[in-house]
Motif scaffolding. Structure first.
Motif, PDB file in Angstrom:
ATOM      1  N   ARG A   1       0.907  -0.958   0.034  1.00 11.72           N
ATOM      2  CA  ARG A   1      -0.012  -0.112   0.073  1.00 11.72           C
ATOM      3  C   ARG A   1       0.776   1.174   0.120  1.00 11.72           C
ATOM      4  O   ARG A   1       0.684   2.271  -0.854  1.00 11.72           O
ATOM      5  CB  ARG A   1      -1.115  -0.058   1.277  1.00 11.72           C
ATOM      6  CG  ARG A   1      -1.851   0.874   0.999  1.00 11.72           C
ATOM      7  CD  ARG A   1      -2.860   0.807   2.283  1.00 11.72           C
ATOM      8  NE  ARG A   1      -2.178   0.774   3.547  1.00 11.72           N
ATOM      9  CZ  ARG A   1      -2.768   1.324   4.832  1.00 11.72           C
ATOM     10  NH1 ARG A   1      -3.691   2.438   4.513  1.00 11.72           N
ATOM     11  NH2 ARG A   1      -1.936   1.339   5.722  1.00 11.72           N
ATOM     12  N   PRO A   2       1.736   1.482   0.679  1.00 10.94           N
ATOM     13  CA  PRO A   2       2.620   2.635   0.859  1.00 10.94           C
ATOM     14  C   PRO A   2       3.440   3.033  -0.597  1.00 10.94           C
ATOM     15  O   PRO A   2       3.507   4.107  -0.984  1.00 10.94           O
ATOM     16  CB  PRO A   2       3.703   2.390   1.851  1.00 10.94           C
ATOM     17  CG  PRO A   2       3.104   1.450   2.839  1.00 10.94           C
ATOM     18  CD  PRO A   2       2.399   0.513   1.894  1.00 10.94           C
TER      19      PRO A   2
ATOM     20  N   VAL B   1       0.755   3.929  -3.170  1.00 14.28           N
ATOM     21  CA  VAL B   1       0.341   5.575  -2.993  1.00 14.28           C
ATOM     22  C   VAL B   1       1.096   6.351  -3.190  1.00 14.28           C
ATOM     23  O   VAL B   1       1.007   7.635  -3.765  1.00 14.28           O
ATOM     24  CB  VAL B   1      -0.075   5.599  -1.244  1.00 14.28           C
ATOM     25  CG1 VAL B   1      -0.309   7.093  -1.208  1.00 14.28           C
ATOM     26  CG2 VAL B   1      -1.151   4.828  -0.975  1.00 14.28           C
ATOM     27  N   THR B   2       2.633   6.145  -3.126  1.00 12.19           N
ATOM     28  CA  THR B   2       3.913   6.985  -3.206  1.00 12.19           C
ATOM     29  C   THR B   2       3.990   6.893  -4.869  1.00 12.19           C
ATOM     30  O   THR B   2       4.191   8.039  -5.390  1.00 12.19           O
ATOM     31  CB  THR B   2       5.246   6.241  -2.831  1.00 12.19           C
ATOM     32  OG1 THR B   2       4.897   6.231  -1.462  1.00 12.19           O
ATOM     33  CG2 THR B   2       6.397   7.093  -3.273  1.00 12.19           C
TER      34      THR B   2
ATOM     35  N   ALA C   1      -4.473   8.287  -5.256  1.00 19.27           N
ATOM     36  CA  ALA C   1      -3.558   7.874  -4.259  1.00 19.27           C
ATOM     37  C   ALA C   1      -4.156   7.847  -2.924  1.00 19.27           C
ATOM     38  O   ALA C   1      -4.042   7.110  -2.183  1.00 19.27           O
ATOM     39  CB  ALA C   1      -2.568   9.171  -4.336  1.00 19.27           C
ATOM     40  N   ALA C   2      -5.128   8.984  -2.733  1.00 16.03           N
ATOM     41  CA  ALA C   2      -5.907   8.742  -1.206  1.00 16.03           C
ATOM     42  C   ALA C   2      -6.940   7.646  -1.200  1.00 16.03           C
ATOM     43  O   ALA C   2      -6.683   7.014  -0.195  1.00 16.03           O
ATOM     44  CB  ALA C   2      -6.626  10.210  -1.279  1.00 16.03           C
TER      45      ALA C   2
ATOM     46  N   TRP D   1      -5.063   4.631  -0.255  1.00 17.01           N
ATOM     47  CA  TRP D   1      -4.713   4.314   1.041  1.00 17.01           C
ATOM     48  C   TRP D   1      -5.906   3.838   2.033  1.00 17.01           C
ATOM     49  O   TRP D   1      -5.599   2.921   2.797  1.00 17.01           O
ATOM     50  CB  TRP D   1      -4.143   5.741   1.615  1.00 17.01           C
ATOM     51  CG  TRP D   1      -3.889   5.653   2.983  1.00 17.01           C
ATOM     52  CD1 TRP D   1      -4.464   6.223   4.081  1.00 17.01           C
ATOM     53  CD2 TRP D   1      -2.478   5.135   3.472  1.00 17.01           C
ATOM     54  NE1 TRP D   1      -3.642   5.813   5.129  1.00 17.01           N
ATOM     55  CE2 TRP D   1      -2.349   5.362   4.911  1.00 17.01           C
ATOM     56  CE3 TRP D   1      -1.556   4.785   2.815  1.00 17.01           C
ATOM     57  CZ2 TRP D   1      -1.393   5.166   5.578  1.00 17.01           C
ATOM     58  CZ3 TRP D   1      -0.131   4.555   3.585  1.00 17.01           C
ATOM     59  CH2 TRP D   1      -0.216   4.596   4.995  1.00 17.01           C
ATOM     60  N   PHE D   2      -6.871   3.964   1.610  1.00 14.16           N
ATOM     61  CA  PHE D   2      -8.232   3.551   2.368  1.00 14.16           C
ATOM     62  C   PHE D   2      -8.771   2.396   1.857  1.00 14.16           C
ATOM     63  O   PHE D   2      -9.446   1.594   2.588  1.00 14.16           O
ATOM     64  CB  PHE D   2      -9.381   4.495   2.434  1.00 14.16           C
ATOM     65  CG  PHE D   2      -8.849   5.865   3.295  1.00 14.16           C
ATOM     66  CD1 PHE D   2      -8.638   5.742   4.644  1.00 14.16           C
ATOM     67  CD2 PHE D   2      -8.662   6.942   2.522  1.00 14.16           C
ATOM     68  CE1 PHE D   2      -8.039   6.974   5.209  1.00 14.16           C
ATOM     69  CE2 PHE D   2      -8.016   7.999   3.191  1.00 14.16           C
ATOM     70  CZ  PHE D   2      -7.958   8.194   4.617  1.00 14.16           C
TER      71      PHE D   2
ATOM     72  N   ARG E   1      -4.707  -3.536   4.194  1.00 13.89           N
ATOM     73  CA  ARG E   1      -3.416  -3.557   5.130  1.00 13.89           C
ATOM     74  C   ARG E   1      -2.576  -4.831   5.435  1.00 13.89           C
ATOM     75  O   ARG E   1      -1.747  -4.587   6.327  1.00 13.89           O
ATOM     76  CB  ARG E   1      -3.842  -2.507   6.187  1.00 13.89           C
ATOM     77  CG  ARG E   1      -4.626  -1.372   5.776  1.00 13.89           C
ATOM     78  CD  ARG E   1      -5.196  -0.574   6.819  1.00 13.89           C
ATOM     79  NE  ARG E   1      -5.813   0.769   6.792  1.00 13.89           N
ATOM     80  CZ  ARG E   1      -6.060   1.557   7.233  1.00 13.89           C
ATOM     81  NH1 ARG E   1      -5.591   1.721   8.490  1.00 13.89           N
ATOM     82  NH2 ARG E   1      -6.680   2.810   6.842  1.00 13.89           N
TER      83      ARG E   1
END
Length: 459
Positions: free
Chosen positions: A91-92, A95-96, A210-211, A214-215, A219
């Motif tokens: 996930r990170p 998003v990056t 991207a946001a 993240w959700f 995870r």
């Protein structure tokens, strides 16, 4: 990873802990990532002409410089993104990737000189590298082994739809906005403003995605042990995995498959334009439109047949699926040798075959890699696989391009021969490809013999 009841969604068997919403998020990721990745190269001429006020020869030099800088940036960072994803999670990194693409898109129209534009293109390439590696990794993470080819097929479908939206919709934004900002009376000022607003819209969409990622992406950690492994070691493991015949075949297949994709976009329309200009049958604009139709046929066939090859890939041994796909792709590219007139109807048949071969090669290489590597280093392996694809684009495009002026079919012939070499290699190793037991690969502790020098998952 905790055990959850097995679920099915969209005909796919979900991995433990993965919910339908996570799978939908992965499809949105494929759509949005391909859309933004396709938009920039397609809109680049508008950017150069409208913002930098470039001229023909200078634009060619700038485009070559931007392409070289982007490829070098991707080649240098792809394995590290895979290691980062194994260390900190998928996930990170996703998003990056979207954040870097969005921020660079926002700033592109304000680049006042070539140096700034190159820097922004490198930043964009860093985002693309992150997304390219994670598309394959997430598609594999979220489903069980028996559904992985179908998962790849769906990723291919949504990626193709994203590319179509970029080419048919987003690229037209500057002209639409220019008319609304003053049309012909607006002159250069209206064109620059329209370009900036267009890139702003695309940047905002990208940052919003991207946001959203993240959700909505899972995870859950694929393997907790890899969080304690040094990044350099994860990169090294991704490279040394190639000692496994199945991994080596997957890497080789990716080398050719990604180059095939690049050749379709770069050389197929160029062949049509060059032939038309030489023969005097069409104006350059007419030939360019014709070339766009040819590429459109190839990409449309690739988009809508991706699920078919995903379904087929789950019904064959993974190495056999790769062999069939590579043979089909090689035959398609070599069929260009039979085309004497790229303006004739025969090129449409060849384009359709190329689209079939292109997507078959892409869809089948990833699932083979997934069955050969443990989850602890899966993202690292996919980083190396994507690196092989980037090198393939550089090598095959360069070799084919050197001979293009005297022999326009050269890039396709080079791709076809490369595919045949992969088939020959695959036939030589297919009986030595032994899938890694998934229950072993999922539980490799740091420092275990299987994770160390003898190769992940190999006694």
């Amino acid at each position: 990873m905790a055990a959850f009841p097995s679920r099915r969604f969209l005909g796919l068997h979900l991995s433990d802990g993965i919910r339908p919403g996570n799978l939908v998020a992965s499809m949105v990721m494929a759509f949005a990532a391909t859309m933004i990745i396709t938009f920039l190269p397609a809109a680049q001429p508008i950017l150069l002409a409208g913002v930098l006020d470039g001229h023909g020869a200078d634009q060619g030099r700038v485009v070559a410089l931007l392409a070289a800088a982007a490829e070098i940036a991707m080649i240098l960072t792809l394995p590290w993104y895979g290691a980062l994803a194994d260390r900190f999670g998928r996930r990170p990194v996703v998003v990056t990737g979207f954040a870097l693409c969005g921020l660079s898109s926002l700033l592109f129209p304000y680049a006042g000189n070539v140096t700034v534009l190159v820097v922004l293109r490198v930043v964009f390439a860093l985002g693309v590298a992150a997304l390219n590696g994670m598309l394959a990794t997430v598609a594999i993470d979220y489903v069980r082994d028996r559904s992985r080819s179908k998962s790849y097929g769906l990723i291919g479908l949504f990626s193709g739809l994203g590319a179509m939206v970029a080419v048919l919709g987003l690229v037209r934004l500057p002209s639409i906005l220019e008319r609304n900002l003053g049309g012909d009376s607006g002159g250069t000022e209206a064109a620059v403003s329209a370009t900036r607003y267009s890139f702003l819209i695309v940047a905002l969409i990208t940052l919003a995605v991207a946001a959203l990622m993240w959700f909505t992406l899972s995870r859950l950690r694929v393997d907790a042990a890899s969080a304690r492994v040094p990044l350099a070691r994860l990169v090294r493991e991704g490279l040394t995995l190639a000692r496994d015949p199945g991994v080596a075949l997957s890497y080789a297949a990716s080398f050719v498959a990604r180059a095939d994709l690049s050749i379709v976009a770069a050389f197929l329309p160029l062949w049509v334009v060059v032939h038309a200009v030489r023969e005097g049958d069409m104006t350059t604009a007419q030939a360019l439109a014709r070339g766009g139709i040819v590429v459109g046929v190839a990409q449309t066939v690739a988009t809508f047949t991706a699920p078919l090859f995903g379904w087929l890939g789950d019904r064959l041994r993974r190495q056999d699926a790769v062999l069939v796909a590579q043979a089909l792709a090689a035959a398609a590219y070599l069929s260009t040798l039979l085309v004497s007139d790229p303006l004739g109807s025969g090129i449409m048949v060849v384009a359709a075959l190329i689209g079939l071969g292109e997507i078959a090669a892409i869809v089948t290489a990833g699932p083979l890699l997934a069955q050969q590597v443990p989850p602890a280093v899966r993202a690292s392996a996919y980083g190396v696989q994507t690196l092989c694809g980037a090198i393939g684009i550089l090598v095959i495009s360069t070799v084919g391009g050197l001979f293009f002026d005297s022999w326009p079919a050269a890039p396709f012939a080079v791709a076809g021969v490369a595919g045949l070499l992969v088939v020959a290699f695959g036939l030589a190793v297919r009986r030595r490809v032994v899938p890694l037991p998934q229950e072993l690969g999922a539980q490799l502790p740091e420092g275990s013999p299987e994770f160390g020098a003898q190769g992940p998952g190999r006694p």
